[in-house]
Structures are given as structure tokens and as C-alpha cells.
Design a protein around this motif. Structure first.
Motif, PDB file in Angstrom:
ATOM      1  N   SER A   1      13.784 -26.209  36.960  1.00  0.00           N
ATOM      2  CA  SER A   1      13.702 -24.817  37.410  1.00  0.00           C
ATOM      3  C   SER A   1      15.061 -24.172  37.249  1.00  0.00           C
ATOM      4  N   VAL A   2      15.045 -22.858  37.009  1.00  0.00           N
ATOM      5  CA  VAL A   2      16.301 -22.136  36.861  1.00  0.00           C
ATOM      6  C   VAL A   2      17.035 -22.061  38.198  1.00  0.00           C
ATOM      7  N   SER A   3      16.313 -22.055  39.297  1.00  0.00           N
ATOM      8  CA  SER A   3      16.954 -21.958  40.614  1.00  0.00           C
ATOM      9  C   SER A   3      17.705 -23.238  40.974  1.00  0.00           C
TER      10      SER A   3
ATOM     11  N   HIS B   1      18.871 -25.371  38.612  1.00  0.00           N
ATOM     12  CA  HIS B   1      19.777 -25.711  37.506  1.00  0.00           C
ATOM     13  C   HIS B   1      19.742 -27.215  37.231  1.00  0.00           C
TER      14      HIS B   1
ATOM     15  N   LYS C   1       8.446 -19.422  32.659  1.00  0.00           N
ATOM     16  CA  LYS C   1       9.791 -19.118  32.165  1.00  0.00           C
ATOM     17  C   LYS C   1      10.892 -19.524  33.140  1.00  0.00           C
ATOM     18  N   SER C   2      10.597 -19.570  34.455  1.00  0.00           N
ATOM     19  CA  SER C   2      11.641 -19.921  35.424  1.00  0.00           C
ATOM     20  C   SER C   2      11.486 -21.315  36.010  1.00  0.00           C
ATOM     21  N   ALA C   3      10.382 -21.968  35.733  1.00  0.00           N
ATOM     22  CA  ALA C   3      10.171 -23.339  36.204  1.00  0.00           C
ATOM     23  C   ALA C   3       9.058 -23.970  35.378  1.00  0.00           C
TER      24      ALA C   3
ATOM     25  N   ALA D   1      18.697 -20.601  31.073  1.00  0.00           N
ATOM     26  CA  ALA D   1      18.400 -19.383  31.828  1.00  0.00           C
ATOM     27  C   ALA D   1      16.906 -19.149  31.972  1.00  0.00           C
ATOM     28  N   SER D   2      16.119 -19.710  31.036  1.00  0.00           N
ATOM     29  CA  SER D   2      14.665 -19.539  31.088  1.00  0.00           C
ATOM     30  C   SER D   2      14.016 -20.412  30.021  1.00  0.00           C
TER      31      SER D   2
END
Length: 226
Positions: A91-93, A95, A22-24, A114-115
Motif C-alpha cells: 500500500s502507498v500508505s 510504503h 492504485k493505492s493498495a 506512488a501508485s
């Protein structure tokens, strides 16, 4: 293999657990296209309710992760019937989406997703305009995929280059195996529809060992000649 005579009946379908991605996420595959290099055909589509382009990769023009911020790459044209290695990372980090072809970063785009949401459906060979369906014949993929893996991390350029330079017939590096959320074996075991079939990628052990032996002999001859 997805036949050159395209049909909306030709696809592979599975409903994976994407909760770890979900985040990457990274989607990487060897791909050979049979069709017009300047016409877009979708070979990977992950759709959820409310987002039919949660993840989408095509053989030309644009890719998508999580939003409607398309990454356009229409300045790069790939030849028919040639193997290429594709890798799309996000990845969300960061962007950011990064797109690699044959181990080289060819395109970057800022991305505000966002995810990556779970609970969706993956289709190979078609573009989903609704979850599990809504296919368009003009967008159907004709070609081959090999060693397609989806990872729960944004792979580094070093990882992607290593996969490419190790060659199409090599196994996935052991350092990346724990990040796989959908493996090539999962895709091979998934539901196939229409005329999709498994074909040899020319990577049987005898062929591979023969090529390795030939390379060793050539290297030894080169060293002796110095």
C-alpha cells in the motif's frame, strides 16, 4: 496448468481494470512449481507502458511492486510438486511490500511507489519485458496456480492466515470478496495460449466432503478416548 516443458507460447493474458487498486494491492494464489527450485520463473506479470514490472511475482528470488525496488527472497527455497500459498501485499500508505508464504510473513521491504497505474496487461506464466510480450524462455513458469485473486487492499496477516488455514479447497472468505479486482474466475475465463490448460485441483465436492467426514470421525474418536 503450465507444462513442465516450458515455452514462450504458454501463457494466460487479460487486460483488467486496475483503477481500484492504485493505492493498495494484494496478489494471492496457491502455487505448485514443476521446475528447478533454485531457478527463477515468473508466474504473475502486470506491465504498463513505461513499466514492465509494475507488479511481478516469481517462484523464487524476487518480487516487485511499482518500482525497481526488488524484494529479494533467495534465502527461501520451495520444493517441487508441492502446493504453497503465496501472498504479496503493498500500500502507498505503508510504503511497504510484505510477502507471505503459507500464511507466514517471510519478507518485508520498504517501497517508494506512488501508485499502481492502470491500463496495463496481466500475463500468467511469463515475464513481460514489453507490454504483452518480450518473453524469455529461461523465465517461463512450469507448474499450477489455483484460487489466484488480486485485491484492491493490503490484506492483513489475519486475512492471509485465514485463507491458508482454511485450505486450498475452501472458498474465499466473504469479508474479502468485495475487495477482489481480478478473481480466479476471471483468470479461468481469460485467453489461454499454447499448451496451458485447466486441470483438476483435487477439490471436487465429493472429495472435499469425504475429507471433512473423515476429520469429523477422527475428532469424535479422539474425544471418546479422553
Amino acid at each position: 496448468m503450465f507444462p513442465e516443458a516450458v515455452s514462450t507460447s504458454n501463457f494466460v493474458k487479460l487486460t483488467p481494470d486496475m483503477s481500484k487498486a492504485k493505492s493498495a494491492v494484494s496478489v494471492c494464489s496457491w502455487m505448485k512449481k514443476y521446475l528447478d527450485p533454485r531457478v527463477q520463473h515468473m508466474w504473475f506479470s502486470y506491465a504498463i507502458l513505461g513499466s514492465d514490472n509494475e507488479i511481478m511475482l516469481s517462484d523464487w528470488h524476487h518480487n516487485v511492486v511499482g518500482t525497481q525496488d526488488y524484494m529479494v527472497w533467495d534465502d527461501l527455497v520451495l520444493l517441487k510438486n508441492e502446493w504453497y500459498h503465496f501472498c504479496l501485499t503493498w500500500s502507498v500508505s505503508s510504503h511497504q511490500m510484505d510477502f507471505y508464504v503459507n500464511g507466514v510473513l517471510v519478507k518485508t521491504r520498504q517501497n517508494g511507489a506512488a501508485s499502481i497505474r492502470s491500463g496495463g496487461t496481466v500475463i500468467l506464466g511469463q515475464d513481460q519485458d514489453s507490454v504483452g510480450g518480450g518473453f524469455d524462455l529461461k523465465q517461463a513458469f512450469g507448474g499450477e496456480l489455483f484460487q489466484l485473486n488480486v485485491f484492491s487492499s493490503k490484506l492483513r496477516v489475519e486475512d492471509i492466515s485465514a485463507i491458508y488455514y482454511d485450505g486450498r479447497c475452501s472458498r474465499l472468505p466473504s469479508t474479502l470478496v468485495h475487495d477482489v479486482v481480478i478473481s480466479w474466475e476471471d483468470f479461468l475465463g481469460a485467453t489461454r495460449s499454447g499448451a496451458v490448460r485447466e486441470v483438476s485441483a483435487g477439490c471436487d465436492e465429493n472429495t472435499f466432503l469425504s475429507k471433512v467426514s473423515q476429520l469429523v470421525i477422527e475428532e469424535l474418536n479422539t474425544c471418546r478416548g479422553r
